[in-house]
Design a protein around this motif. Structure first.
Motif, PDB file in Angstrom:
ATOM      1  N   THR A  15       7.515 -30.896 -17.469  1.00  0.00           N
ATOM      2  CA  THR A  15       7.186 -31.911 -16.489  1.00  0.00           C
ATOM      3  C   THR A  15       7.531 -33.260 -17.063  1.00  0.00           C
ATOM      4  O   THR A  15       7.509 -33.443 -18.292  1.00  0.00           O
ATOM      5  CB  THR A  15       5.691 -31.856 -16.110  1.00  0.00           C
ATOM      6  OG1 THR A  15       5.421 -32.829 -15.102  1.00  0.00           O
ATOM      7  CG2 THR A  15       4.794 -32.138 -17.302  1.00  0.00           C
ATOM      8  N   ASP A  30      -4.111 -39.447 -12.931  1.00  0.00           N
ATOM      9  CA  ASP A  30      -4.187 -39.623 -11.480  1.00  0.00           C
ATOM     10  C   ASP A  30      -5.422 -40.433 -11.112  1.00  0.00           C
ATOM     11  O   ASP A  30      -6.527 -40.163 -11.605  1.00  0.00           O
ATOM     12  CB  ASP A  30      -4.251 -38.261 -10.778  1.00  0.00           C
ATOM     13  CG  ASP A  30      -2.953 -37.489 -10.898  1.00  0.00           C
ATOM     14  OD1 ASP A  30      -1.931 -37.984 -10.400  1.00  0.00           O
ATOM     15  OD2 ASP A  30      -2.962 -36.404 -11.499  1.00  0.00           O
ATOM     16  N   ARG A  44      -0.731 -42.816  -9.228  1.00  0.00           N
ATOM     17  CA  ARG A  44      -0.677 -42.556 -10.651  1.00  0.00           C
ATOM     18  C   ARG A  44      -1.008 -43.802 -11.448  1.00  0.00           C
ATOM     19  O   ARG A  44      -0.498 -44.879 -11.184  1.00  0.00           O
ATOM     20  CB  ARG A  44       0.720 -42.082 -11.040  1.00  0.00           C
ATOM     21  CG  ARG A  44       1.092 -40.728 -10.503  1.00  0.00           C
ATOM     22  CD  ARG A  44       0.438 -39.618 -11.270  1.00  0.00           C
ATOM     23  NE  ARG A  44       0.802 -39.655 -12.679  1.00  0.00           N
ATOM     24  CZ  ARG A  44       0.224 -38.901 -13.616  1.00  0.00           C
ATOM     25  NH1 ARG A  44      -0.763 -38.098 -13.280  1.00  0.00           N
ATOM     26  NH2 ARG A  44       0.608 -38.974 -14.862  1.00  0.00           N
ATOM     27  N   GLU A  72       3.088 -32.715  -2.629  1.00  0.00           N
ATOM     28  CA  GLU A  72       3.075 -34.110  -2.211  1.00  0.00           C
ATOM     29  C   GLU A  72       2.003 -34.236  -1.129  1.00  0.00           C
ATOM     30  O   GLU A  72       1.503 -33.237  -0.623  1.00  0.00           O
ATOM     31  CB  GLU A  72       4.446 -34.543  -1.687  1.00  0.00           C
ATOM     32  CG  GLU A  72       4.954 -33.715  -0.522  1.00  0.00           C
ATOM     33  CD  GLU A  72       6.371 -34.071  -0.111  1.00  0.00           C
ATOM     34  OE1 GLU A  72       6.913 -35.054  -0.640  1.00  0.00           O
ATOM     35  OE2 GLU A  72       6.928 -33.374   0.748  1.00  0.00           O
ATOM     36  N   ARG A 122       7.416 -34.075  -9.677  1.00  0.00           N
ATOM     37  CA  ARG A 122       6.964 -35.294 -10.329  1.00  0.00           C
ATOM     38  C   ARG A 122       8.069 -35.822 -11.221  1.00  0.00           C
ATOM     39  O   ARG A 122       8.642 -35.087 -12.026  1.00  0.00           O
ATOM     40  CB  ARG A 122       5.690 -35.018 -11.128  1.00  0.00           C
ATOM     41  CG  ARG A 122       4.515 -34.657 -10.233  1.00  0.00           C
ATOM     42  CD  ARG A 122       3.327 -34.180 -11.008  1.00  0.00           C
ATOM     43  NE  ARG A 122       2.710 -35.265 -11.735  1.00  0.00           N
ATOM     44  CZ  ARG A 122       1.628 -35.111 -12.494  1.00  0.00           C
ATOM     45  NH1 ARG A 122       1.072 -33.928 -12.625  1.00  0.00           N
ATOM     46  NH2 ARG A 122       1.112 -36.149 -13.130  1.00  0.00           N
ATOM     47  N   ASN A 174       6.769 -39.223  -6.970  1.00  0.00           N
ATOM     48  CA  ASN A 174       6.773 -37.896  -6.353  1.00  0.00           C
ATOM     49  C   ASN A 174       8.004 -37.789  -5.467  1.00  0.00           C
ATOM     50  O   ASN A 174       8.155 -38.538  -4.503  1.00  0.00           O
ATOM     51  CB  ASN A 174       5.504 -37.692  -5.523  1.00  0.00           C
ATOM     52  CG  ASN A 174       5.346 -36.255  -5.063  1.00  0.00           C
ATOM     53  OD1 ASN A 174       6.270 -35.658  -4.555  1.00  0.00           O
ATOM     54  ND2 ASN A 174       4.155 -35.715  -5.230  1.00  0.00           N
TER      55      ASN A 174
END
Length: 508
Positions: free
Chosen positions: A165, A389, A404, A283, A415, A410
Motif C-alpha cells: 500500500t 484516518d 486523511r 471509496e 489508496r 483515493n
C-alpha cells in the motif's frame, strides 16, 4: 488464543472441501453471453489444485516463510498461486497488473522475494540474482504436481500474505497479514455482508486486487459459499447480465461502478431478481448513489470502511438503519476508538474529530509493515493502531469520515500517496515544482490532479506530464487533470499546504 496449527488456505478451502466436496466453490466467467461455458471448480477440485500448487512450489526449492510475488493476468491461476503459496507456508505478494515494470521491480526488490510468478507482457526483465522465476512453462507443472496430503501446519501468527500500500512517503510499504486474519474477517460476514453458505458472491474486481481476494474469494470460501469472478471485457452493461446469469445474491464493487450502472444500465426493481443487496467499499458511497440505487432497484447498498492493515471494520448491514454519508458502525467484537491528534491514547468522546484507531487485539489487524520499523512505530500507539484516518462518532455510534491526516488520496478504491506521484513526475523536463492532490469535479467525484510550476522559459505541457505519468505509474495513480500555477501554496515555514492546492489552480 487460536488453536495451533492454523492455516488460512485450509480454513478457506480445506474445511469446505471436507464438508461439501461437490459444491461449486468458484465460477470464472469470460463471456457474459455464454455463462454455461464458464470455468467451474468444486471445493474438492479446488482444494486438490491448491495443495498441488503448494507441493509444486516446494518442489521448486522454496521453503516456508519465503515470499513470492504474483504478477499474473486475471485468471484462476492467480487464485491457485495465491492460496497454493499460503497452503505451503509461503507468503504470496499479489500486485496489480496495472503497475509499470519499474514499479513492480521496486516491489520485487523491496520485498526480497525468493520467487516471482509472471507471464507474458507482465514479465519483468530485471530479476534480482537468486530470485526464482515461475513462468508460463512452470505454472502448468505446478498445477500437475501431486498434492500435499494436507495444508502446512502453520501457526496462526505466522505471515500468510503481504500486500503493498502507498505510505506517507514516496515508497510503497508491505503490509504483512497473519494466517489468523481469516478469523479476523468473521465480523464482516455477519455485520456487513450477511454472508452464508447459501450465497453466490459476484465481485466486480480482478483477481489481483486485495478487495477481490478478500471479499470476492476468501470470505465466501470461509463460509462455504460460491464465488464468481469475471475476466471478460469490462463494459458496464455486463454486470446486471452477470448477476442474473449466475444467480448472484450478493454483488460487491466500488461506489463508482454503482454510479456508472445507474447511468448506463436499465435497472428496475424486477431486473435483478436474485440479488439480495449490494456491497460497497474502497471509496465513499455518496448519498446520491445510494438513493439512486434504492429507487432503481428497490435494494440496499451496504457500505463498509476499512484499510489495508485491517480490511473493513466499520459497516452498515441488513436490519440496521442507514445514515447516508456514514459507512456505519463498528462491527461486532471490534474495539474501535477515536484518539486525539496529540500523544494521548485516551479515546475521545462522541462528536470530536480525531484519529480512527483499532485495538491491537483485533485478529484481522496486520502483523506489521515489512522493513518499515519507523513507520510501524508511528501507527502503533500503546494498545491502539491509528493509521492516519480522521473521523468522529456521533451520539448513536455512527462513524463520520473526514479524510486523511497525511493527505493520502483515493483513486477508484486504490489508496495513492501524493508523494509517490510527485516523485515520479518531478524529473519531467520543464518542471520547477510539482504537487499532487485530489481535485473535486463534482460533489461526489474527485480525481488526482497535478499542480505544476514551470521553469522559466519552459513550455512543458499537460500532455507531456500525462505521457510521463503513463510511463512511470500505474494508470490509477496517474493525474487526470494538470493545472499550471505561478507558485505552490506554502506555510510561513515553507511546508506545502496541500489542501490549498485547488485555490491556487488556474486553467491549464
Amino acid at each position: 488464543m487460536i488453536a495451533k496449527p492454523f492455516n488460512l488456505a485450509d480454513h478457506c478451502v480445506g474445511r469446505a472441501a471436507r464438508a461439501t466436496p461437490d459444491k461449486t466453490a468458484l465460477i470464472v466467467v469470460g463471456d457474459a453471453n455464454t455463462p454455461e461455458q464458464a470455468e467451474r471448480w468444486t471445493y474438492a477440485a479446488l482444494d486438490l489444485a491448491v495443495r498441488g500448487v503448494a507441493a509444486g512450489l516446494l518442489a521448486e526449492g522454496l521453503v516456508a516463510g519465503d515470499r513470492i510475488m504474483l504478477r499474473l493476468p486475471n485468471t484462476s491461476d492467480y487464485a491457485l498461486l495465491f492460496f497454493g503459496a499460503i497452503s505451503a507456508g509461503l507468503v504470496p505478494i499479489p500486485v496489480s497488473s496495472q503497475l509499470t515494470e519499474g514499479e513492480a521491480a521496486f516491489l520485487l526488490d523491496d520485498s526480497a522475494a525468493a520467487a516471482i510468478a509472471q507471464t507474458g507482457p507482465l514479465a519483468i526483465a530485471s530479476i534480482p540474482s537468486g530470485c526464482k522465476i515461475i513462468d508460463e512453462e512452470t505454472i502448468p507443472r505446478l498445477k500437475a504436481s501431486r498434492p500435499l496430503p494436507a495444508h502446512a501446519d502453520t501457526e496462526a501468527e505466522a505471515p500468510a500474505y503481504m500486500i503493498y500500500t502507498s505510505g506517507t512517503t514516496s515508497r510503497p510499504k508491505g503490509v504483512v497479514h497473519a494466517h489468523r486474519t481469516a478469523l479476523g474477517r468473521e465480523p464482516m460476514h455477519h455485520d456487513w455482508q450477511g454472508l452464508t453458505a447459501d450465497d453466490v458472491m459476484l465481485h466486480a474486481g480482478a483477481f489481483n486486487w486485495s478487495y477481490t481476494l478478500g471479499v470476492g474469494l476468501l470470505d465466501p470460501w470461509a463460509c462455504g459459499a460460491t464465488a464468481v469472478l469475471y475476466n471478460g471485457p469490462k463494459h458496464i452493461e455486463v454486470w446486471p447480465k452477470l448477476i442474473n446469469a449466475v444467480g448472484a445474491t450478493l454483488f460487491a464493487a466500488v461506489p463508482s461502478l454503482y454510479r456508472q450502472m445507474l447511468k448506463y444500465c436499465s435497472l428496475t426493481p424486477s431486473s435483478l431478481p436474485t440479488l439480495r443487496h449490494g456491497l460497497a467499499a474502497g471509496e465513499a458511497l455518496s448519498p446520491a448513489v445510494l438513493e439512486g440505487w434504492r429507487t432503481a432497484t428497490g435494494r440496499e447498498i451496504y457500505e463498509a470502511f476499512g484499510m489495508s492493515e485491517c480490511s473493513t471494520f466499520i459497516s452498515n448491514h441488513a436490519g440496521m438503519p442507514i445514515r447516508p454519508g456514514s459507512p456505519g458502525k463498528p462491527q461486532g467484537g471490534r474495539r474501535i476508538a477515536i484518539l486525539p491528534l496529540s500523544d494521548s491514547n485516551e479515546p475521545l468522546p462522541a462528536g470530536e474529530i480525531g484519529l480512527l484507531a483499532i485495538h491491537r487485539s483485533d485478529a484481522g489487524l496486520m502483523r506489521g509493515y515489512w522493513r518499515r520499523e519507523e513507520e510501524e512505530n508511528q501507527v502503533f500507539r500503546g494498545e491502539w493502531f491509528a493509521g492516519g484516518d480522521l473521523a468522529a462518532f456521533d451520539e448513536d455510534g455512527y462513524l463520520w469520515y473526514y479524510g486523511r491526516a497525511d493527505d493520502m488520496m483515493n483513486a477508484g478504491g486504490f489508496r495513492v500517496s501524493p508523494q509517490e506521484v510527485e516523485a515520479a513526475l518531478a524529473p519531467c523536463p520543464g518542471i520547477a515544482e510539482i504537487a499532487v492532490g485530489e481535485h473535486r469535479v463534482r460533489d461526489d467525484v474527485s480525481v488526482i490532479a497535478a499542480y505544476v510550476v514551470r521553469k522559466d522559459g519552459a513550455s512543458v505541457s499537460a500532455e507531456d506530464i500525462v505521457a510521463m505519468a503513463g510511463k512511470r505509474l500505474a494508470a490509477y495513480k496517474c493525474p487526470r487533470q494538470v493545472f499550471f500555477v505561478p507558485s505552490l501554496p506554502r506555510s510561513a515555514n515553507g511546508k506545502l499546504l496541500r489542501r490549498s492546492l485547488n485555490m491556487a489552480a488556474i486553467s491549464p
